[in-house]
Design an enzyme around this catalytic site. Structure first.
Site, short mmCIF file in Angstrom:
data_model
loop_
_atom_site.label_atom_id
_atom_site.label_comp_id
_atom_site.label_asym_id
_atom_site.label_seq_id
_atom_site.Cartn_x
_atom_site.Cartn_y
_atom_site.Cartn_z
CG HIS A 21 -1.93 -1.01 1.34
ND1 HIS A 21 -2.06 -1.83 2.44
CD2 HIS A 21 -2.90 -1.37 0.48
CE1 HIS A 21 -3.08 -2.64 2.25
NE2 HIS A 21 -3.61 -2.39 1.07
NE ARG A 97 -2.34 -7.04 -4.76
CZ ARG A 97 -3.16 -7.35 -3.78
NH1 ARG A 97 -2.69 -7.48 -2.56
NH2 ARG A 97 -4.43 -7.55 -3.98
CB SER A 135 -4.48 -6.56 4.30
OG SER A 135 -4.09 -5.27 3.92
#
Ligand code: PNS
Length: 166
Positions: A21, A97, A135
């Site tokens: 992030h 990503r 995450s």
């Protein structure tokens, strides 16, 4: 001459914020003078609760990002397009990503466009070293007592240790 982009949102759940992030926020800041990291109240992608409360996620993101001129962190509830309008933001920046992100992000961008076609969606490619950080991976490793120091800042690693302490 159309208006140029002056203020972007980098939205997400940030449960918790990772180096991936942070990379996206820094890239967004390189292309725009004002970046608001918009932390969603969010029930998460699968409709389940978050590991950290909204206040905790905001505090962790603020600490992890430190003082970057032109970058601020704000919580939001409700629709992203409404928050963007409230903040006077012109665009949303998200990181891509791998191909697996594409379908989901395209759907989000499509929905946001239908809700407000003035809000631009911009995608930046994640640096290869952050390609597989998420995450949820970080939470999973931390929940089993694994080392997350390569993936998150010290304050987040410490918060994860406390969160998953037995
Ligand atoms: O970290 P994430 O899960 O990729 O972030 C997703 C987020 C928070 C950006 C997205 O779920 C969002 O914008 N939520 C607010 C509600 C909304 O506006 N949804 C999109 C249109 S239905």
């Amino acid at each position: 001459m159309p208006d140029t982009i002056q203020h972007v949102l980098v939205p997400g759940t940030f449960d918790p914020i990772t180096y991936g992030h942070i990379d996206v926020v820094k890239r967004a800041r390189r292309i725009c003078p004002l970046v608001t990291v918009a932390v969603a109240e969010s029930l998460g992608k699968n409709g389940v609760g978050t590991a950290f409360s909204l206040d905790e996620r905001v505090a962790l993101a603020r600490e992890a990002l430190g003082e970057i001129p032109g970058v601020e962190v704000r919580p939001f509830r409700g629709l992203l397009v409404d928050f963007a309008r409230e903040m006077g933001a012109d665009a949303v920046v998200k990181g891509l990503r791998a191909m697996t992100d594409f379908e989901y992000e395209l759907q989000q961008a499509d929905l946001n466009y239908r809700l407000d076609n003035h809000l631009e969606s911009i995608f930046v490619m994640s640096a290869p070293q952050y390609g597989y950080i998420s995450s949820s991976v970080v939470r999973q490793i931390a929940s089993f007592g694994g080392d997350v120091s390569q993936l998150v800042t010290d304050n987040v690693a410490e918060a994860l240790r406390r969160r998953y302490a037995v």
